[in-house]
Design a protein around this motif. Structure first.
Motif: not given
Length: 153
Positions: A56-76
């Motif tokens: 979960l931490e690794g997947a969320a780390a990837v989501l945080l660096v993708i430049r999209s509000r949607r993916t950053r929201f899901l990562g956070a």
């Protein structure tokens, strides 16, 4: 805040959680602490739970660096769930504050980032990202005038 600062913050936090994911998979002691297999057992969880948390931490780390509000929201928000479990674990096990300050601090940061990237409509999270609309050029005034008068341009 500047865009560069925020991008740097996302990358720094992603690096922290990616490093945390790697240490969850590491079989022995790390340079930061003792083996997570022993820690999870001491906290009352099965040893394999560290792999779930690490994934979960690794997947969320990837989501945080993708430049999209949607993916950053899901990562956070993913990290908020993981960190809520970490904070609760530290409280239940009466861990000293010196050893458990990082989880509540990161929980607050992830809460702020989740709010900053909150979607306008929750259904936006379920929709596929739309391709940008292609605009057709408007005819010039001369073409419109010629068509109106019945002449070919």
């Amino acid at each position: 805040m500047s865009k560069r600062f925020m991008t740097g913050l996302y990358w720094f936090l992603a690096f922290e959680f990616a490093l945390g994911a790697v240490t969850k998979y590491w079989p022995g002691d790390t340079m930061f602490s003792s083996a997570y297999s022993a820690k999870f057992a001491d906290w009352g969880y099965p040893s394999w739970m560290r792999f779930v948390v690490g994934a979960l931490e690794g997947a969320a780390a990837v989501l945080l660096v993708i430049r999209s509000r949607r993916t950053r929201f899901l990562g956070a928000t993913t990290l908020m769930f993981v960190l809520t479990g970490a904070v609760t674990t530290h409280i239940v096990n009466h861990d000293p504050a010196v050893e458990s300050w990082a989880a509540p601090t990161h929980l607050l940061i992830m809460g702020m980032l989740a709010l900053a990237n909150w979607p306008a409509d929750w259904r936006d999270l379920l929709r596929a990202p739309a391709a940008p609309a292609v605009r057709t050029p408007r005819p010039s005034d001369e073409v419109t005038r010629a068509q109106h008068l019945g002449r070919n341009p």
